[in-house]
Write a protein that holds these residues in place. Structure first.
Motif, PDB file in Angstrom:
ATOM      1  N   LEU A   1       0.812  -1.215   0.000  1.00 57.58           N
ATOM      2  CA  LEU A   1       0.000   0.000   0.000  1.00 57.58           C
ATOM      3  C   LEU A   1       0.848   1.270   0.000  1.00 57.58           C
ATOM      4  CD1 LEU A   1      -2.888  -1.160   2.338  1.00 57.58           C
ATOM      5  CD2 LEU A   1      -2.888  -0.994  -0.150  1.00 57.58           C
ATOM      6  N   LYS A   2       2.174   1.129   0.094  1.00 56.69           N
ATOM      7  CA  LYS A   2       3.022   2.329  -0.044  1.00 56.69           C
ATOM      8  C   LYS A   2       3.133   2.710  -1.521  1.00 56.69           C
ATOM      9  CE  LYS A   2       6.126   1.602   3.858  1.00 56.69           C
ATOM     10  NZ  LYS A   2       6.617   0.215   3.850  1.00 56.69           N
ATOM     11  N   SER A   3       3.164   1.690  -2.368  1.00 63.24           N
ATOM     12  CA  SER A   3       3.355   1.960  -3.797  1.00 63.24           C
ATOM     13  C   SER A   3       2.133   1.567  -4.639  1.00 63.24           C
ATOM     14  CB  SER A   3       4.562   1.166  -4.319  1.00 63.24           C
ATOM     15  OG  SER A   3       4.303  -0.225  -4.180  1.00 63.24           O
ATOM     16  N   GLY A   4       1.263   0.742  -4.071  1.00 64.31           N
ATOM     17  CA  GLY A   4       0.121   0.220  -4.833  1.00 64.31           C
ATOM     18  C   GLY A   4       0.498  -0.982  -5.685  1.00 64.31           C
ATOM     19  N   LYS A   5       1.801  -1.347  -5.669  1.00 59.09           N
ATOM     20  CA  LYS A   5       2.244  -2.433  -6.559  1.00 59.09           C
ATOM     21  C   LYS A   5       1.863  -3.801  -6.010  1.00 59.09           C
ATOM     22  CE  LYS A   5       6.051  -0.065  -8.721  1.00 59.09           C
ATOM     23  NZ  LYS A   5       7.424   0.320  -8.603  1.00 59.09           N
ATOM     24  N   CYS A   6       1.677  -4.730  -6.937  1.00 56.07           N
ATOM     25  CA  CYS A   6       1.427  -6.114  -6.556  1.00 56.07           C
ATOM     26  C   CYS A   6       2.774  -6.745  -6.212  1.00 56.07           C
ATOM     27  CB  CYS A   6       0.770  -6.851  -7.720  1.00 56.07           C
ATOM     28  SG  CYS A   6       0.423  -8.556  -7.337  1.00 56.07           S
ATOM     29  N   THR A   7       2.883  -7.324  -5.018  1.00 54.82           N
ATOM     30  CA  THR A   7       4.174  -7.873  -4.599  1.00 54.82           C
ATOM     31  C   THR A   7       4.230  -9.389  -4.685  1.00 54.82           C
ATOM     32  OG1 THR A   7       3.396  -7.788  -2.315  1.00 54.82           O
ATOM     33  CG2 THR A   7       4.765  -5.961  -3.069  1.00 54.82           C
ATOM     34  N   SER A   8       3.065 -10.027  -4.786  1.00 55.93           N
ATOM     35  CA  SER A   8       3.104 -11.467  -5.050  1.00 55.93           C
ATOM     36  C   SER A   8       1.770 -11.936  -5.606  1.00 55.93           C
ATOM     37  CB  SER A   8       3.470 -12.268  -3.794  1.00 55.93           C
ATOM     38  OG  SER A   8       2.391 -12.374  -2.936  1.00 55.93           O
ATOM     39  N   GLY A   9       1.849 -12.969  -6.417  1.00 54.67           N
ATOM     40  CA  GLY A   9       0.643 -13.592  -6.955  1.00 54.67           C
ATOM     41  C   GLY A   9       0.263 -13.119  -8.339  1.00 54.67           C
ATOM     42  N   GLY A  10       0.576 -11.888  -8.684  1.00 49.55           N
ATOM     43  CA  GLY A  10       0.085 -11.398  -9.975  1.00 49.55           C
ATOM     44  C   GLY A  10       0.968 -10.335 -10.580  1.00 49.55           C
ATOM     45  N   GLY A  11       0.367  -9.373 -11.280  1.00 52.14           N
ATOM     46  CA  GLY A  11       1.155  -8.385 -11.993  1.00 52.14           C
ATOM     47  C   GLY A  11       0.719  -6.957 -11.755  1.00 52.14           C
ATOM     48  N   ALA A  12      -0.525  -6.646 -12.093  1.00 56.37           N
ATOM     49  CA  ALA A  12      -0.970  -5.251 -12.068  1.00 56.37           C
ATOM     50  C   ALA A  12      -1.135  -4.751 -10.638  1.00 56.37           C
ATOM     51  CB  ALA A  12      -2.289  -5.137 -12.810  1.00 56.37           C
TER      52      ALA A  12
END
Ligand code: FES
Length: 213
Positions: A184-195
């Protein structure tokens, strides 16, 4: 991937690999946006709701606008028929995608379509915190990092399912459907997927966080 596809891949690996290679080869001269729009149309034609939820965000990420998606659906009317288009629009509206908000009120001018909803007083969110909220038709995650307030859509970018409040803790959120995890700091997906998570338009007025929707 669905259980059925997993099953077929195990039962008929060569045939299925050939099928996937065919799909890849068949689209190699198309730009990603066109290919993604065609995928949306095929999911509507097959009436697979999960397929629409999965491929529509892909089309948006590939650069398609809401108007282009609607035009593509309408152009495919001879193949789809009107009832499938209405079925698809119902799913799109349920997904509550900000890209489609502007066409929800066609009679209004763009400045009039900007409805801002109160999310919370600025003081209610602490540095490094994340809070689930519902404001108007929006369900989102309010965060504050390095002094900046960022509001994420609480719908998972994978298939558009809602990430519930119970799955948001500290600086991470996990979608319960297929376990995609988000920072939630970057909004990036960190595991499991991509977007990553979609950022919603927000602003602060008189010490109140507002979200557009
Ligand atoms: S819907 Fe699949 S991980 Fe969220």
């Amino acid at each position: 991937m669905s259980k059925a596809l997993d099953y077929l891949l195990n039962a008929r690996p060569e045939a299925m690999q050939a099928y996937f290679s065919f799909l890849k080869k068949a689209g190699e001269h198309l730009d990603p946006k066109t290919a993604a729009l065609i995928s949306v149309i095929t999911k509507v034609h097959a009436k697979t709701a999960n397929g629409v939820r999965q491929y529509l965000p892909r089309a948006l990420r590939a650069g398609a606008t809401a108007d282009e998606v609607i035009d593509a659906l309408l152009m495919a009317m001879p193949a789809l028929g009107f009832s499938k288009i209405v079925w698809a629009i119902d799913i799109i509206l349920e997904m509550n995608l900000p890209e489609f908000a502007h066409v929800a009120k066609p009679a209004a001018k763009s400045s009039e379509t900007e409805t801002w909803h109160e999310v919370a007083p600025l003081g209610a969110i602490q540095e490094g915190d994340a809070k689930f909220f519902q404001a108007g038709s929006r369900r989102g995650i309010l965060t504050q990092n390095a002094g900046s307030v960022v509001v994420y859509d609480a719908h998972c970018p994978h298939k558009g399912n809602l990430i519930p409040e119970a799955n948001i803790a500290g600086d991470s959120a996990v979608c319960p459907f297929h376990e995609w995890k988000f920072d939630l700091k970057s909004g990036k997906c960190t595991s499991g997927g991509g977007a990553g998570l979609r950022v919603l338009p927000s602003k602060i007025e008189n010490g109140i966080v507002l979200v557009k929707g």
